[in-house]
Write a protein that holds these residues in place. Sequence first.
Motif, PDB file in Angstrom:
ATOM      1  N   HIS A  98      -5.440  11.699  16.361  1.00 52.40           N
ATOM      2  CA  HIS A  98      -4.226  11.956  17.141  1.00 52.40           C
ATOM      3  C   HIS A  98      -3.664  13.357  16.922  1.00 52.40           C
ATOM      4  CE1 HIS A  98      -2.214  11.055  13.309  1.00 52.40           C
ATOM      5  NE2 HIS A  98      -1.122  11.568  13.808  1.00 52.40           N
ATOM      6  N   HIS A 153       0.376  16.312  17.287  1.00 50.06           N
ATOM      7  CA  HIS A 153       0.887  17.405  16.451  1.00 50.06           C
ATOM      8  C   HIS A 153       0.517  18.787  16.980  1.00 50.06           C
ATOM      9  CE1 HIS A 153       2.102  14.344  13.713  1.00 50.06           C
ATOM     10  NE2 HIS A 153       0.865  13.938  13.496  1.00 50.06           N
ATOM     11  N   ASP A 199       5.171  11.939  14.826  1.00 47.03           N
ATOM     12  CA  ASP A 199       4.572  10.615  14.616  1.00 47.03           C
ATOM     13  C   ASP A 199       5.557   9.522  15.017  1.00 47.03           C
ATOM     14  OD1 ASP A 199       2.013  11.254  13.631  1.00 47.03           O
ATOM     15  OD2 ASP A 199       2.832  11.661  11.645  1.00 47.03           O
TER      16      ASP A 199
END
Length: 364
Positions: free
Chosen positions: A184, A189, A308
């Motif tokens: 991810h 990010h 997140d």
Amino acid sequence: MGRAETDTGVSGAGPAAEMIFGDWYPALRSDVLRVGKMTTALLLGIPLVLGRKKDGAIFCMRDLCPHRGIPLSAGWFDGETVMCKYHGWKFEPCGGQCQEIPSLTQIDTLAPTKIFATSYPCVERDGYAWVYVPPVGAGRVEMAGLPEVPELPKFGTRFRSAHLVAELPCNVDHGIIGLMDPAHGPFVHQAWWWRSRASIHAKEKKFEPIPEGFRMSAHAPSSNSAPYKLLGKPVTTIDFVLPNRRYETIRAVATNGKESWFSSLTTVTPITASTCRIDVLAAWDIFYSVPFVTSIATFFGKRFVRQDQETMIEQAQGLRFNPGLMLIDDADKPAKWYFALKQARLTGSGAHPLSGPVTLHWRS
Ligand code: FES
Ligand SMILES: [Fe+2]
């Protein structure tokens, strides 16, 4: 199972997960615990009241009076004993022993000291109050014989540190597999100062089994991460250990021979069966002499955790509908190992999903 929980203030939580009792969890930052003050927390669905006695010792009790169940936190704490608001029973909070029942008369034979409120082993470490949450129905728990209290590894006495916390509206399993998810990064990010989506490339990482967990073996960190370029030749180790801990250490030797290190401990703690909280604790002596490094690191970390958290809040929207989910090889292999390790712990089988070193491949 699957009922939405709102106790943490995070609404719309999805399905529940089984929780691992019989281990240490961080309840809250211990600097909020002041003499004469009671603070409440929730761990694994258990209401807790914590405080600090005059001698500095911290305590953690189940926040329910054993007499009639009113929260003990509704009563009074004078720095020595906790007094229940309803009938004034007094408890020594570290051991939970009842010391006084005001309604008793000379002719009563009941000994208050035979009565105990539930208290939990509680230790202050790395600025957290760590609480041992015993298996259901375990009765009174003594410190002796308990597993070690988790600790952030440090490689010197001079270091800076930072911590941050975020509540997640999903169950602990989703929090943990999100924590170990390698795929991810470039999407969640993405940032100019970290890495761009265009930098996605094939990776090969070595893993090995460790007791109740696995280790991503020492390696040079991602070549596409700008901050890593400043450190010299860093060696990174990432361990995941049940029930919920991710340890990351980076140790580097600069060209002038000076050794520096970064260490973090991230935990994902069940608050209820369907909600969790992520705590990140970090310490480092890298750039020790550079001013503002704490605020820089906190900025980096906060932004990371917020990304997140926002993603998991969105995920929770979908999880409310109980969709079927997929775990694919190799990118989701660590998640599969986590579920297997957890199952082995819950059933007591002692089985380990890794029989030896394994190399995984993915693009990120
Ligand atoms: S309910 Fe606590 S003393 Fe009665
Ligand atoms: Fe992430």
